[in-house]
Write an enzyme that holds these catalytic residues in place. Structure first.
Site, short mmCIF file in Angstrom:
data_model
loop_
_atom_site.label_atom_id
_atom_site.label_comp_id
_atom_site.label_asym_id
_atom_site.label_seq_id
_atom_site.Cartn_x
_atom_site.Cartn_y
_atom_site.Cartn_z
N HIS A 1 0.83 -1.22 0.49
CA HIS A 1 -0.12 -0.09 -0.24
C HIS A 1 1.19 1.30 -0.19
O HIS A 1 0.40 2.60 -0.09
CB HIS A 1 -0.83 0.03 1.40
CG HIS A 1 -0.56 0.25 2.75
ND1 HIS A 1 -0.43 -0.77 3.18
CD2 HIS A 1 0.18 1.22 3.26
CE1 HIS A 1 0.16 -0.25 4.70
NE2 HIS A 1 -0.03 0.60 4.22
N ASP B 1 0.38 -7.97 1.29
CA ASP B 1 0.54 -6.00 1.50
C ASP B 1 2.08 -5.96 1.74
O ASP B 1 2.49 -4.67 1.94
CB ASP B 1 -0.01 -5.37 2.85
CG ASP B 1 -0.02 -3.68 2.89
OD1 ASP B 1 0.10 -3.51 1.30
OD2 ASP B 1 -0.12 -3.61 3.95
N GLY C 1 3.87 6.70 7.99
CA GLY C 1 4.76 7.04 7.66
C GLY C 1 6.09 5.94 7.94
O GLY C 1 7.11 5.46 7.74
N SER D 1 4.75 2.67 8.32
CA SER D 1 4.36 1.48 7.23
C SER D 1 5.39 0.90 6.45
O SER D 1 6.25 1.71 5.83
CB SER D 1 3.09 1.26 5.85
OG SER D 1 1.98 1.61 7.27
N GLY E 1 -7.30 -25.78 1.39
CA GLY E 1 -8.81 -26.11 0.23
C GLY E 1 -9.87 -26.20 1.69
O GLY E 1 -11.07 -26.94 0.75
#
Length: 505
Positions: free
Chosen positions: A138, A168, A249, A251, A307
């Protein structure tokens, strides 16, 4: 004579008693000065300067200076630039993201509010001396330009190597050598209550170090909602939760132990204001190392699946299903022909361990499986009734096979006088595409009358998705025998467009 001495003794005693009384009164009387009356001191409060004369020593293992000094040079400031898009503003921000990032998400994580070039800011961690850097997806998502600023103030333009929205994470590369880097630690060995440091660039304040403890492990906060074509939630969330201060900031920055080992990538905060209010969340290094290794080897992440659809066991479920234990996760559904089905697992079983590691939540199960690739075998321990069983399951990919998925390398092709090229990773990320073909040389081609301009990225022809340049030739050749075709796509600035070609005009 004796009487006289007695009188003198009494007089002396009186004078002495009076002096004591007056002196005591004066001692108790407040001093008459222009300064405020002093407040009685708390016996537990002392001047900090008193510590200078004490023998106080920081306990071994609680001094953060060595870890901070070794880690800080390897944590970088990542800045991004975005072409202005009129539709982007704070009012249109996803309310769910606001819960974790607040309004400042737009300023510090890729969405400026001005009308010119928009800017974003985050952090990154150098993991190899030759310039590979891990950050959050992100932080760089849809960026036109990515710049990395080193702790020593050197600047590099970064190339986007690959991304994985399901965790992410993103991998960048800068052209530099002999860079300081952080080695991976083992997040599996991290314990709740252990001291950690968060290093990053909050609010554009470079090289900030904060300390805290691991508050929890295996946290699922529901922030990653990547959907597949089967409408399954593929987001892998098993965050390390810490109370080390993390703000916008931070991140993409490092979460390290006191040895300076990387145990997580800081990703999110739980906040109604956008600033730190107590807890932050980091992707554990066990997932980071696997995802980054996949991006380096295969250019795409190898996602292995057991699964099964699962439900956490609680008192209500245990009562409803007459379960004998509250441990493990309940198998409530299963994909036909899945790895679990082939291994003999059935609906109603309770999975308790993966490769000997206990799993009591869905996030813990996800984390254990996510560190493997299709074709890998894992041991699954489960309860069926009161019986404990262990089976071996061969993991599969989303298509149901054990094949390793490799990025298809496509080359530019010439068609009808124009050049069709693959779309770069950075443009794919910026525009939110998973494929396409970029056209150029329109002026001297048979496309010059269509209205298409150079730089247009073709993403679909009629109902057919275009993933590579060769698809354009294949679909347009087939359309020549029909009523023509409608070409759909997007320009590098984000403008979508549609052009009829052939008899459909």
């Amino acid at each position: 004579m004796q009487a006289k001495q007695m009188m003198l003794g009494l007089l002396g005693s009186a004078i002495l008693g009076g002096g004591v009384a007056v002196g005591g009164y004066k001692l108790l009387e407040p001093e008459r000065t222009n300064t405020p009356q002093a407040i009685a001191a708390d016996p537990n409060v002392r001047y900090t300067s008193e510590l200078r004369s004490s023998n106080y020593v920081v306990p071994e293992g609680l001094n953060f200076t060595a870890a901070a000094a070794s880690v800080t040079p390897a944590v970088v400031h990542v800045t991004t630039e975005y072409a202005p898009k009129p539709s982007q503003n704070a009012a249109q921000m996803d309310p769910f993201l606001r819960q974790f990032f607040g309004d400042d998400f737009e300023q510090y994580h890729g969405r400026g509010r001005n009308q010119g070039v928009q800017q974003g800011s985050g952090s990154g961690v150098i993991i190899a001396a030759n310039g590979y850097i891990v950050t959050n997806n992100h932080v760089i998502d849809k960026a036109d330009k990515i710049t990395v600023i080193m702790d020593d103030k050197r600047k590099f333009e970064a190339e986007l190597v690959g991304t994985d929205p399901t965790t992410d994470l993103a991998l960048l590369k800068v052209k530099a050598d002999n860079l300081p880097f952080i080695r991976y630690g083992n997040s599996d060995q991290v314990k709740v209550g252990e001291w950690v440091l968060a290093v990053g660039n909050p609010f554009n304040l470079n090289s900030t170090v904060t300390a805290g403890i691991i508050s929890a492990k295996g946290r699922n906060i529901g922030i990653l909602r990547e959907q597949t074509g089967r409408n399954q939630n593929m987001g892998v969330e098993s965050f390390l939760q810490t109370d080390a201060v993390v703000n916008p900031g931070n991140s993409g920055g490092a979460l390290v132990n006191l040895n300076g080992d990387l145990i997580g990538i800081n990703s999110a905060i739980a906040s109604q204001t956008g600033s730190f209010v107590g807890y932050s969340f980091a992707v554990p290094s066990s997932i980071v190392s696997k995802v980054i290794d996949d991006l380096l080897k295969y250019k795409v992440v190898q996602r292995a699946l057991l699964g099964v659809s699962i439900q956490e066991v609680d008192a209500t479920l245990a009562s409803e299903k007459k379960l004998s234990s509250l441990n493990g996760v309940y198998v409530q559904g299963m994909t036909e022909g899945s790895s679990a089905a082939d291994a003999g697992i059935k609906i109603g079983d309770i999975i308790t361990e993966i490769n000997g590691t206990k799993v009591n939540t869905s996030s813990q199960l996800q984390e254990q499986v996510a560190r493997f690739r299709p074709g890998d075998k894992i041991k699954v321990t489960y309860l069926r009734g009161s019986d404990t069983r262990t089976t071996s399951a061969t993991l599969r990919n989303a298509t149901g096979t054990t094949d390793i998925i490799r990025e298809e390398v496509s080359k530019a092709v010439k068609y009808e006088g124009a050049t069709l090229q693959p779309v770069s990773k950075q443009e794919l990320s910026k525009l939110g595409l998973d494929g396409g073909a970029k056209i150029s040389g329109i002026g001297k081609s048979n496309f010059r009358e269509t209205g298409i301009a150079d730089g247009f990225i073709i993403t679909r022809i009629d109902k057919n998705r275009v993933s590579k340049p060769q698809d354009v030739e294949k679909f347009l050749e087939a359309a020549k025998e029909s009523q023509g075709a409608l070409v759909e796509g997007v320009y590098p600035d984000g403008r979508k467009a549609y052009y009829p070609i052939g008899q459909a005009e």
